[in-house]
Design an enzyme around this catalytic site. Structure first.
Site, PDB file in Angstrom:
ATOM      1  N   TYR A   1     -41.613 -69.381 -26.697  1.00 25.74           N
ATOM      2  CA  TYR A   1     -41.323 -68.168 -25.932  1.00 25.74           C
ATOM      3  C   TYR A   1     -39.816 -67.952 -25.901  1.00 25.74           C
ATOM      4  O   TYR A   1     -39.332 -66.829 -26.021  1.00 25.74           O
ATOM      5  CB  TYR A   1     -41.874 -68.284 -24.500  1.00 25.74           C
ATOM      6  CG  TYR A   1     -43.374 -68.376 -24.420  1.00 25.74           C
ATOM      7  CD1 TYR A   1     -44.172 -67.246 -24.586  1.00 25.74           C
ATOM      8  CD2 TYR A   1     -43.996 -69.590 -24.168  1.00 25.74           C
ATOM      9  CE1 TYR A   1     -45.556 -67.327 -24.499  1.00 25.74           C
ATOM     10  CE2 TYR A   1     -45.377 -69.677 -24.077  1.00 25.74           C
ATOM     11  CZ  TYR A   1     -46.150 -68.553 -24.249  1.00 25.74           C
ATOM     12  OH  TYR A   1     -47.520 -68.641 -24.165  1.00 25.74           O
TER      13      TYR A   1
ATOM     14  N   ASN B   1     -50.804 -58.883 -25.441  1.00 28.21           N
ATOM     15  CA  ASN B   1     -51.084 -58.571 -26.838  1.00 28.21           C
ATOM     16  C   ASN B   1     -52.519 -58.056 -26.956  1.00 28.21           C
ATOM     17  O   ASN B   1     -53.464 -58.794 -26.704  1.00 28.21           O
ATOM     18  CB  ASN B   1     -50.887 -59.826 -27.695  1.00 28.21           C
ATOM     19  CG  ASN B   1     -51.343 -59.657 -29.129  1.00 28.21           C
ATOM     20  OD1 ASN B   1     -51.570 -58.550 -29.601  1.00 28.21           O
ATOM     21  ND2 ASN B   1     -51.467 -60.772 -29.828  1.00 28.21           N
TER      22      ASN B   1
ATOM     23  N   GLU C   1     -55.167 -73.574 -38.454  1.00 31.87           N
ATOM     24  CA  GLU C   1     -54.035 -73.225 -39.313  1.00 31.87           C
ATOM     25  C   GLU C   1     -53.208 -74.440 -39.726  1.00 31.87           C
ATOM     26  O   GLU C   1     -52.217 -74.289 -40.440  1.00 31.87           O
ATOM     27  CB  GLU C   1     -53.134 -72.211 -38.585  1.00 31.87           C
ATOM     28  CG  GLU C   1     -53.811 -70.887 -38.366  1.00 31.87           C
ATOM     29  CD  GLU C   1     -52.881 -69.847 -37.752  1.00 31.87           C
ATOM     30  OE1 GLU C   1     -51.669 -70.107 -37.605  1.00 31.87           O
ATOM     31  OE2 GLU C   1     -53.378 -68.757 -37.421  1.00 31.87           O
TER      32      GLU C   1
ATOM     33  N   CYS D   1     -50.575 -64.410 -31.297  1.00 30.74           N
ATOM     34  CA  CYS D   1     -49.915 -64.920 -30.099  1.00 30.74           C
ATOM     35  C   CYS D   1     -50.244 -66.389 -29.853  1.00 30.74           C
ATOM     36  O   CYS D   1     -49.519 -67.067 -29.119  1.00 30.74           O
ATOM     37  CB  CYS D   1     -50.233 -64.060 -28.880  1.00 30.74           C
ATOM     38  SG  CYS D   1     -51.983 -63.757 -28.619  1.00 30.74           S
ATOM     39  N   HIS D   2     -51.291 -66.905 -30.500  1.00 30.75           N
ATOM     40  CA  HIS D   2     -51.599 -68.334 -30.380  1.00 30.75           C
ATOM     41  C   HIS D   2     -50.500 -69.190 -31.007  1.00 30.75           C
ATOM     42  O   HIS D   2     -50.406 -70.376 -30.714  1.00 30.75           O
ATOM     43  CB  HIS D   2     -52.962 -68.652 -31.010  1.00 30.75           C
ATOM     44  CG  HIS D   2     -53.064 -68.310 -32.462  1.00 30.75           C
ATOM     45  ND1 HIS D   2     -53.351 -67.025 -32.899  1.00 30.75           N
ATOM     46  CD2 HIS D   2     -52.909 -69.062 -33.570  1.00 30.75           C
ATOM     47  CE1 HIS D   2     -53.378 -67.020 -34.219  1.00 30.75           C
ATOM     48  NE2 HIS D   2     -53.109 -68.250 -34.649  1.00 30.75           N
TER      49      HIS D   2
END
Length: 151
Positions: free
Chosen positions: A87, A108, A144, A116-117
Site C-alpha cells: 500500500y 476496486n 500466481e 488488488c490481491h
C-alpha cells in the site's frame, strides 16, 4: 446492465458490463446469462487465468468512481502477474496516504482483473474485500506463485 455468471475456483463469479466495458465483478448477484462480446471475452480470459494459461488480461475496463479511485486502480492494474506491491509503494507513487490507498483497493469494483490481491500491507497481507476475504487473497497469490512470503 448485462451480466454473466460462471463458476470459478473462488466461487460463482458475475461479471457486469456497461456500454461495452467491464465495470464490476460480484460474487453475490443472482445468476445472470447475458451474452455480449465483452462478457464472453471476460469469461474466456478469467477461465484461462484460473486454469493457469493467462497471466495478463486484455479487456475493455471502466472504473466507475472518483478520480482517486481510478488512479489507485491504474496503479494496481500495472502490477505484473506473480508480483506484489505494498500500500505504501502505491501511496508514494500517488502522493497519497497509504490508508487512502487501502480504501481505494477496497473500493476496486473489478477485483481479480484489476488485481488488488497483489497489494499487501507493510507487515502483513492487508485486507481483501471480495468474496472469501483474506483466504481468497491467499488463494490468488498462491495461484500466481506470489505466495513465497506466505509460506
Amino acid at each position: 446492465m448485462p451480466a454473466i455468471t460462471f463458476p470459478t475456483p473462488i466461487g460463482q463469479m458475475t461479471v457486469i458490463s456497461t456500454d461495452g466495458f467491464i465495470t464490476a465483478i460480484d460474487w453475490h448477484r443472482p445468476h445472470a446469462d447475458d451474452s455480449t462480446p465483452e462478457l464472453e471475452e471476460a469469461r474466456r480470459q478469467l477461465t484461462a487465468y484460473f486454469d493457469g494459461s493467462l497471466t495478463e488480461f486484455d479487456l475493455p475496463l471502466r472504473v466507475e468512481g472518483s478520480a482517486f479511485q481510478r488512479d489507485v486502480c491504474d496503479q494496481i492494474a500495472a502490477i505484473p502477474y506473480g508480483e506484489t506491491r505494498s500500500y505504501g509503494e502505491i501511496a508514494k507513487a500517488l502522493g497519497a496516504p497509504a490508508q487512502a490507498v487501502g480504501g481505494g483497493c477496497g473500493g476496486n469494483p473489478i477485483p481479480v482483473i484489476i488485481p488488488c490481491h497483489r497489494v499487501l500491507g507493510a507487515t502483513g497481507l492487508g485486507g481483501f474485500s471480495a468474496r472469501g476475504g483474506v483466504e481468497t487473497k491467499v488463494w490468488l497469490l498462491k495461484h500466481e506463485g506470489a505466495a513465497g512470503l506466505l509460506i
